[in-house]
Motif scaffolding. Structure first.
Motif, short mmCIF file in Angstrom:
data_model
loop_
_atom_site.label_atom_id
_atom_site.label_comp_id
_atom_site.label_asym_id
_atom_site.label_seq_id
_atom_site.Cartn_x
_atom_site.Cartn_y
_atom_site.Cartn_z
N SER A 111 0.83 -1.21 0.00
CA SER A 111 0.00 0.00 0.00
C SER A 111 0.86 1.26 0.00
O SER A 111 0.86 2.03 0.96
N PRO A 112 1.62 1.49 -1.08
CA PRO A 112 2.43 2.71 -1.11
C PRO A 112 1.54 3.94 -1.24
O PRO A 112 0.42 3.87 -1.74
N LEU A 113 2.06 5.07 -0.78
CA LEU A 113 1.33 6.32 -0.92
C LEU A 113 1.63 6.92 -2.28
O LEU A 113 2.59 6.57 -2.94
N GLY A 114 0.78 7.84 -2.70
CA GLY A 114 1.07 8.60 -3.91
C GLY A 114 0.28 8.15 -5.11
O GLY A 114 -0.78 7.53 -4.99
N HIS A 115 0.82 8.48 -6.29
CA HIS A 115 0.12 8.22 -7.56
C HIS A 115 0.36 6.77 -7.97
O HIS A 115 1.38 6.44 -8.56
N ILE A 116 -0.57 5.90 -7.65
CA ILE A 116 -0.39 4.50 -7.99
C ILE A 116 -1.54 4.05 -8.88
O ILE A 116 -2.64 4.58 -8.82
N ARG A 117 -1.25 3.06 -9.72
CA ARG A 117 -2.20 2.68 -10.77
C ARG A 117 -2.80 1.29 -10.54
O ARG A 117 -3.31 0.70 -11.48
N THR A 118 -2.71 0.76 -9.34
CA THR A 118 -3.37 -0.51 -9.05
C THR A 118 -4.42 -0.26 -7.99
O THR A 118 -4.08 0.09 -6.86
N PRO A 119 -5.70 -0.42 -8.33
CA PRO A 119 -6.74 -0.09 -7.35
C PRO A 119 -6.72 -1.06 -6.17
O PRO A 119 -6.36 -2.24 -6.31
N LYS A 120 -7.10 -0.54 -5.04
CA LYS A 120 -7.02 -1.31 -3.79
C LYS A 120 -7.87 -2.58 -3.86
O LYS A 120 -7.50 -3.61 -3.30
N TYR A 121 -9.01 -2.52 -4.57
CA TYR A 121 -9.91 -3.67 -4.53
C TYR A 121 -9.33 -4.89 -5.25
O TYR A 121 -9.89 -5.99 -5.13
N LEU A 122 -8.22 -4.72 -5.97
CA LEU A 122 -7.61 -5.86 -6.66
C LEU A 122 -6.38 -6.39 -5.93
O LEU A 122 -5.83 -7.43 -6.31
N ARG A 123 -5.94 -5.70 -4.90
CA ARG A 123 -4.71 -6.14 -4.22
C ARG A 123 -4.97 -7.45 -3.46
O ARG A 123 -5.99 -7.58 -2.79
N GLY A 124 -4.03 -8.38 -3.65
CA GLY A 124 -4.18 -9.69 -3.04
C GLY A 124 -5.03 -10.65 -3.84
O GLY A 124 -5.16 -11.82 -3.49
N LYS A 125 -5.62 -10.14 -4.95
CA LYS A 125 -6.51 -10.99 -5.76
C LYS A 125 -5.69 -11.71 -6.84
O LYS A 125 -4.61 -11.26 -7.24
N ARG A 157 -2.79 -6.77 -19.20
CA ARG A 157 -4.21 -6.74 -18.87
C ARG A 157 -4.52 -8.04 -18.14
O ARG A 157 -4.28 -9.13 -18.67
N VAL A 158 -5.01 -7.91 -16.91
CA VAL A 158 -5.28 -9.10 -16.10
C VAL A 158 -6.79 -9.20 -15.89
O VAL A 158 -7.46 -8.21 -15.61
N ARG A 159 -7.28 -10.42 -16.09
CA ARG A 159 -8.73 -10.66 -15.96
C ARG A 159 -9.02 -11.38 -14.64
O ARG A 159 -8.41 -12.41 -14.33
N PHE A 160 -9.95 -10.81 -13.89
CA PHE A 160 -10.36 -11.38 -12.60
C PHE A 160 -11.82 -11.80 -12.69
O PHE A 160 -12.60 -11.17 -13.41
N GLU A 161 -12.18 -12.82 -11.94
CA GLU A 161 -13.60 -13.20 -11.87
C GLU A 161 -14.28 -12.38 -10.79
O GLU A 161 -13.76 -12.22 -9.68
N MET A 162 -15.46 -11.88 -11.12
CA MET A 162 -16.20 -11.04 -10.17
C MET A 162 -16.47 -11.78 -8.86
O MET A 162 -16.40 -11.20 -7.79
N GLY A 163 -16.77 -13.08 -8.97
CA GLY A 163 -17.07 -13.86 -7.77
C GLY A 163 -15.85 -14.01 -6.86
O GLY A 163 -15.99 -14.28 -5.67
N HIS A 164 -14.66 -13.84 -7.43
CA HIS A 164 -13.43 -13.89 -6.63
C HIS A 164 -13.20 -12.55 -5.95
O HIS A 164 -12.80 -12.49 -4.78
N ILE A 165 -13.46 -11.46 -6.68
CA ILE A 165 -13.24 -10.13 -6.08
C ILE A 165 -14.31 -9.85 -5.02
O ILE A 165 -14.01 -9.35 -3.95
N TRP A 166 -15.57 -10.16 -5.38
CA TRP A 166 -16.69 -9.87 -4.49
C TRP A 166 -17.44 -11.17 -4.23
O TRP A 166 -18.18 -11.63 -5.10
N PRO A 167 -17.30 -11.76 -3.06
CA PRO A 167 -17.96 -13.05 -2.79
C PRO A 167 -19.48 -13.00 -2.97
O PRO A 167 -20.09 -14.03 -3.24
N ASP A 168 -20.08 -11.81 -2.86
CA ASP A 168 -21.53 -11.72 -3.01
C ASP A 168 -21.92 -11.21 -4.40
O ASP A 168 -23.02 -10.68 -4.59
N ALA A 169 -21.04 -11.37 -5.37
CA ALA A 169 -21.32 -10.84 -6.72
C ALA A 169 -22.61 -11.44 -7.28
O ALA A 169 -22.88 -12.63 -7.11
#
Lengths: 213, 92
Positions: B15-29, B59-71
């Motif tokens: 979780s570095p500070l500043g101008h970063i281009r990876t949104p928090k909701y994808l970290r660890g996914k 470009r990385v593809r994630f499954e919605m059910g993996h990001i949000w268990p209640d998708a």
């Protein structure tokens, strides 16, 4: 009677409430922009005419550019293949200067729908669609488009069937995205000019469908 | 080494500070490389006008059910652009 209010202090002569004026003090960043712009003009780095020309160029871009690209893809299968393989080159081929940005076109089909969002800021394919709508830049759209995209689409009037896969594209870095909507049925006899008129801005963001679809 | 299309990747949780281009909701996914976009000068450095290192962008593809268990539709997907320095190379 809608205009028969008693609380006249808050109403204009037309009977409607006054809207709050948008003339507050400049913010820190607005002040900095004005200062830097004036300094650059003073130092001869830029002329007011150059600044105005850039504003004119930004205002001249509209969703009609993107609609022309979509209509061409609908009528020219080889162009469509080039657009999907390399959106930047295909846009340039049609005479649209997309600058240093890289364009990715994503195709809607019978079983796939695409939706574009920029959660981190407001990245948008301005060269093909002009300025983004205000809602595209709101935190509500930016967060909900990735958190509950099907609910967002329903609010836009697009109710995706359960057997259609939704692909959300978060433009987090150097790409810009445009949706290539599916060509509406019954348009076989239309040429590219007529087809372009069916292509709405929202259909190229993914929050809408083309007219007639 | 550039990762191939289809490679399974996990996004770092830093979780570095500043101008970063990876949104928090994808970290660890965990997602799958959808396409390789090639090297770009790292915008997280460009933003501060310091010398920017060319970094591979995926470009990385994630499954919605993996990001949000209640998708609502777990099979729906989320594609995002992820720089190589955000990919955890030590992840299985």
């Amino acid at each position: 009677m809608p205009h028969d209010h008693h609380d006249h202090d808050h109403l204009s002569p037309s009977g409607h409430p006054y809207r709050k004026d948008n003339d507050g003090a400049l913010s820190y960043w607005q002040t900095m922009e004005v200062a830097i712009r004036e300094l650059m003009v003073e130092k001869g780095e830029l002329t007011p005419a150059q600044i105005q020309a850039q504003i004119d160029a930004m205002d001249a871009r509209s969703p009609a550019n993107g609609a022309a690209v979509v209509a061409r893809a609908w009528t020219d299968p080889e162009f469509k293949a080039r657009l999907l393989a390399n959106g930047s080159d295909a846009a340039r081929e049609m005479g649209f200067d997309i600058g240093p940005m890289h364009l990715v076109a994503v195709e809607n089909t019978e079983d796939t729908h695409n939706l574009i969002v920029c959660t981190l800021c407001s990245c948008y394919p301005r060269n093909l669609l002009g300025l983004p709508p205000d809602w595209y830049k709101t935190r509500e759209y930016r967060s909900r488009a990735v958190r509950e995209p099907r609910a967002v689409l329903r609010e836009f009037g697009v109710d995706l069937p359960a057997d259609v896969t939704l692909r959300v594209h978060d433009s987090t870095a150097d790409m810009r995205y445009i949706v290539l909507p599916a060509r509406p049925a019954g348009t076989e006899n239309l040429d590219a000019t007529a087809l372009a008129k069916l292509v709405t801005r929202d259909s190229m963001i993914g929050t809408g469908l083309p007219k007639g679809a | 080494m550039t990762l191939p299309v289809g490679a399974s990747v996990r996004i770092k949780t830093m979780s570095p500070l500043g101008h970063i281009r990876t949104p928090k909701y994808l970290r660890g996914k965990t997602g799958v490389v959808e396409r390789v976009l090639g090297p770009f000068n790292n915008p997280e450095q460009l933003a501060y006008m310091v010398p920017a290192t060319p970094r591979t962008l995926y470009r990385v593809r994630f499954e919605m059910g993996h990001i949000w268990p209640d998708a609502e539709a777990p099979q729906d997907t989320l594609d995002a652009e992820i720089y190589e320095h955000w990919i955890d190379q030590d992840a299985p």
